[in-house]
Design an enzyme around this catalytic site. Structure first.
Site, PDB file in Angstrom:
ATOM      1  N   LYS A 173     -10.537  -2.215   7.796  1.00 36.40           N
ATOM      2  CA  LYS A 173      -9.277  -1.873   8.459  1.00 36.40           C
ATOM      3  C   LYS A 173      -9.604  -1.286   9.833  1.00 36.40           C
ATOM      4  CE  LYS A 173      -5.927   1.929   7.930  1.00 36.40           C
ATOM      5  NZ  LYS A 173      -4.857   2.457   7.064  1.00 36.40           N
ATOM      6  N   THR A 215      -4.415   6.111   2.491  1.00 40.12           N
ATOM      7  CA  THR A 215      -4.787   7.485   2.849  1.00 40.12           C
ATOM      8  C   THR A 215      -5.633   8.110   1.738  1.00 40.12           C
ATOM      9  OG1 THR A 215      -2.534   7.558   3.800  1.00 40.12           O
ATOM     10  CG2 THR A 215      -3.897   9.504   4.088  1.00 40.12           C
ATOM     11  N   ARG A 236       0.445  10.404   0.599  1.00 40.66           N
ATOM     12  CA  ARG A 236       0.867  11.492   1.492  1.00 40.66           C
ATOM     13  C   ARG A 236       2.037  12.266   0.942  1.00 40.66           C
ATOM     14  NH1 ARG A 236       0.897   7.974   7.048  1.00 40.66           N
ATOM     15  NH2 ARG A 236      -1.031   6.878   6.574  1.00 40.66           N
ATOM     16  N   GLU A 248       0.860  -1.195   0.000  1.00 41.52           N
ATOM     17  CA  GLU A 248       0.000   0.000   0.000  1.00 41.52           C
ATOM     18  C   GLU A 248       0.888   1.233   0.000  1.00 41.52           C
ATOM     19  OE1 GLU A 248      -2.758   0.133   3.363  1.00 41.52           O
ATOM     20  OE2 GLU A 248      -2.587   2.317   3.392  1.00 41.52           O
TER      21      GLU A 248
END
Ligand code: 3PG
Length: 211
Positions: free
Chosen positions: A130, A70, A46, A42
């Site tokens: 998650k 994110t 960011r 993943e």
């Protein structure tokens, strides 16, 4: 869409969560993890390098599953899918991301932190969620409690997972995979120490032999 069981099997039990400063290192990093037994990673959105990194892995390493992390907005989700992301991960549940994921037939792993959030995601059809930030919101005890009221939901705890606690999470009956940044320390990645990333990944997965 990739299914959850393929995702879990290819991961070997861990999903490295990676924030990259350069897209150029992405294929080498993906190879290093894959060599160690982990075929899923993943890349968090960011840094400006993220979408380029996802695109490089998607194009050059078709055998490795790359996702965007994110993912906060529909624009994030659309850009990730356009870059070739196989899956989308959010720190919380986003209706906008859910809609893009549904429309593009992309696996979405929404974040939850409470029973109500897990129920809301479950009511939208999410049986793989998650738990974030896992160590802060209740850790293994919370996941165990969630299992008694939401037995159909399986959790990927992320946030505060490390070498000292990942096996405690993987021992839970409703956890098959954990996520975290501990597997890919920034100093190893920035220095291109791929053999060490491979070795560390192998050691972590060896402790959790999957049948
Ligand atoms: C995430 O985006 O899922 C988290 O930043 C990962 O948490 P960790 O850095 O505590 O592993």
């Amino acid at each position: 869409m990739i299914d959850v069981s393929t995702f879990v099997a290819k991961s070997g039990g861990v999903v490295p969560v990676i924030t990259l400063n350069s897209a150029d290192v992405a294929p080498d990093l993906a190879d290093a993890l894959h060599e160690g037994g982990c075929g899923v990673l993943e890349i968090t959105l960011r840094t400006p390098a993220a979408l380029g990194a996802i695109q490089k892995i998607a194009e050059d390493r078709p055998g490795i599953m790359v996702g965007a992390g994110t993912v906060l907005t529909d624009q994030d989700a659309e850009a990730s899918v356009a870059a070739g992301a196989d899956f989308l991960v959010s720190p919380g549940f986003s209706t906008a991301v859910h809609e893009v994921a549904s429309a593009t037939d992309t696996l979405y792993l929404p974040g939850v932190a409470t029973v109500t959030e897990a129920m809301t995601a479950f009511s939208r059809g999410y049986t793989f969620q998650k738990l974030f930030p896992a160590e802060v919101v209740g850790g293994a005890a919370l996941i165990r409690a969630l299992g008694s009221v939401l037995p159909e939901v399986r959790f990927c705890p992320t946030g505060g997972i490390d070498a000292d606690n990942y096996l405690d999470y993987l021992a839970l009956s409703n956890v098959d995979v954990v996520g975290g940044s501990w597997l890919t320390p920034g100093d190893l990645v920035d220095a291109g120490k791929w053999a060490l990333v491979t070795q560390q990944t192998r050691e972590v997965l060896e402790q959790y032999p999957r049948s």
